[in-house]
Design an enzyme around this catalytic site. Sequence first.
Site, short mmCIF file in Angstrom:
data_model
loop_
_atom_site.label_atom_id
_atom_site.label_comp_id
_atom_site.label_asym_id
_atom_site.label_seq_id
_atom_site.Cartn_x
_atom_site.Cartn_y
_atom_site.Cartn_z
CB CYS A 112 13.62 -8.17 4.42
SG CYS A 112 12.60 -9.67 4.40
CG ASP A 128 10.51 -8.40 -16.27
OD1 ASP A 128 10.52 -7.22 -15.86
OD2 ASP A 128 9.46 -9.08 -16.36
CG ASP A 129 10.77 -6.81 -11.98
OD1 ASP A 129 10.08 -6.92 -13.01
OD2 ASP A 129 10.37 -7.18 -10.86
CB SER A 134 8.72 -4.37 -14.15
OG SER A 134 8.55 -5.41 -15.10
CB CYS A 149 11.24 -4.82 1.52
SG CYS A 149 10.59 -5.61 0.05
CG ASN A 182 3.34 -0.09 2.81
OD1 ASN A 182 4.44 0.33 2.48
ND2 ASN A 182 2.89 -1.24 2.35
N GLY A 183 1.97 -2.55 5.11
CA GLY A 183 2.71 -3.63 5.74
C GLY A 183 1.79 -4.73 6.23
CB CYS A 186 6.68 -11.85 0.71
SG CYS A 186 6.83 -10.34 1.69
CB CYS A 214 -0.87 0.02 1.25
SG CYS A 214 -1.91 -1.43 1.43
N GLY A 238 -0.89 0.57 -4.99
CA GLY A 238 -2.18 -0.05 -4.70
C GLY A 238 -3.27 0.55 -5.54
CE1 TYR A 253 6.83 -5.13 -10.86
CE2 TYR A 253 5.86 -5.41 -8.68
CZ TYR A 253 5.71 -5.27 -10.05
OH TYR A 253 4.47 -5.25 -10.61
P1 AMP Z 1 5.05 -14.01 -13.42
O1 AMP Z 1 4.39 -13.97 -14.73
O2 AMP Z 1 4.20 -14.62 -12.35
O3 AMP Z 1 6.44 -14.62 -13.48
O4 AMP Z 1 5.25 -12.49 -12.93
C1 AMP Z 1 6.39 -11.77 -13.22
C2 AMP Z 1 6.05 -10.38 -13.61
O5 AMP Z 1 5.22 -9.77 -12.60
C3 AMP Z 1 7.30 -9.53 -13.72
O6 AMP Z 1 7.23 -8.79 -14.91
C4 AMP Z 1 7.28 -8.62 -12.50
O7 AMP Z 1 7.62 -7.30 -12.87
C5 AMP Z 1 5.87 -8.67 -11.99
N1 AMP Z 1 5.79 -8.90 -10.53
C6 AMP Z 1 6.69 -9.50 -9.74
N2 AMP Z 1 6.25 -9.57 -8.46
C7 AMP Z 1 5.03 -9.01 -8.45
C8 AMP Z 1 4.05 -8.79 -7.43
N3 AMP Z 1 4.24 -9.21 -6.17
N4 AMP Z 1 2.90 -8.18 -7.79
C9 AMP Z 1 2.69 -7.79 -9.04
N5 AMP Z 1 3.57 -7.97 -10.04
C10 AMP Z 1 4.73 -8.58 -9.77
#
Ligand code: AMP
Length: 473
Positions: free
Chosen positions: A445, A357-358, A295, A248, A112-113, A394, A14, A40, A254
């Site tokens: 973390c 990607d991240d 991302s 975190c 937030n948390g 998490c 959040c 959010g 991300y």
């Molecule tokens: P996935 O398709 O499940 O592997 O999701 C990976 C993609 O979702 C990546 O492009 C990330 O940028 C994004 N992502 C990673 N963690 C989260 C999260 N907790 N909530 C929303 N998006 C996420």
Amino acid sequence: MNIQKLQHRFKERCGVVAIASKSKASNYIYYSLRALQHRGQEAAGISVFNKKIESHKGIGLVANIFDDEKLKSMKGRNGIGHTYYSIKLSKPENAQPTIIKTEAGEVALAHNGILINAEKLRKRLKRKGHEFELGCEEEVVGYLLIDHLNSSGDLINALKRTLNEIEGSYSFTMMFNNRIFGIRDPLGIKPLCLGKFADGYIIASESVALDVIGAKMIRDVAPGEVVEITSKDYKSHQLFNLKHRAHCFFEYTYFARGDSIIDERCVYEIRKRVGWRLAKEHPAHADIIIPVPDSGRAHAFGFSLGSGIPLAEGLMKNRYIARTFIMPSQKLREITVREKVNPIKCEVEDKRVVLVDDSIVRGTTMKRIVDMVREAGASEVHVRIGTPPLISPCYLGIDMTTRDQFIAHDRTVEEIREILNADSLGYISIEGLVEALQFSKDDLCLGCVTEKYPMDIPPEKHRFQHTLKEYRY
Ligand code: AMP
């Protein structure tokens, strides 16, 4: 506590804001919340003090919940706001700020948390006669605070006692009648910062919420600190001083906006550094680097700088499509990834490409993108990821809840590469990530990538297993 139960509740991230101003607070809060919209999109709310606490909340985006008329009608000079992220939210009443009205005063809380012992505390408070109308964690915090206030008479002292009892991650903004506070947990898991603008002071999750109203950042709220703001000044109460922190890392890689400064670090700069290190750890023979929008942009830029391979806009994003991550079924998720990004054929055709990607969670997004880029004519597709393999849930506020959700939890990198149909796959190492973050590993973390958590979450391991008690406060 039953871990299954915990995992179902842990789905929040959040944004929070607090304003103490010489003029009406609602407009400032509104614009700051819009700047925090990425934290959010499910619901939002604003509470201001105008002789008593007045609130307006709703489901959806900030811009859809508030209009000029509504903002004009909210007259207080002090207030707090919240943007809510929870896949379980269904009723507007669950949106925050959460209001608790008692004889001792009115409390508004924006959180937030995640509190990991809220259930236990709720049971105790129920036995003492408190009635819970909302069932949320913030109600628990509010009643604890009121009880301590009734017995000690001093708000800061009551806050200290309250924070001593709650465990988990929290950045709160709080209004007690017309007094405004920002509160950050002793491990500094979630971000929170303090700023000053022409009309007063602001506290918010990220510095972008300050920028938008023309506020200058003063500093981060320190872990374990409570800051009270007025329109003229701010006052700090450092309630806890732990030896270590637990920021975190996922905020940096991300969640947070790239243009935010968190704990004195520029988020974009860190992402770029991660990408640069990734290029050194997992070089690729390729013609172009393609960021997965949005991302992966900064990581890809860093990878390009580290490898000397040019960056290319090989994927176009449709900005009007809802997020795929929270789609209820795998099938739906797969369809919506295709809808969300599309390869630019003329950029990728006959090229050896590196997709950056991240993170990879389930692997749905990356698998789809690799397939699309191949179909568009790429001769080789290499994948590089700016987060080490995610293997563990998490418990402290990020929407990643069960182990079997992670493609990496029981697979080797080679097995994942095969599933993704990539020519090569490289994740940043934990050491590389920590170095890019420029924190000591003991101040982060890293639970979701190391399976070691900064607090006692049975049956998981504690990151300082041998000295667990030392880190309780
Ligand atoms: P996935 O398709 O499940 O592997 O999701 C990976 C993609 O979702 C990546 O492009 C990330 O940028 C994004 N992502 C990673 N963690 C989260 C999260 N907790 N909530 C929303 N998006 C996420």
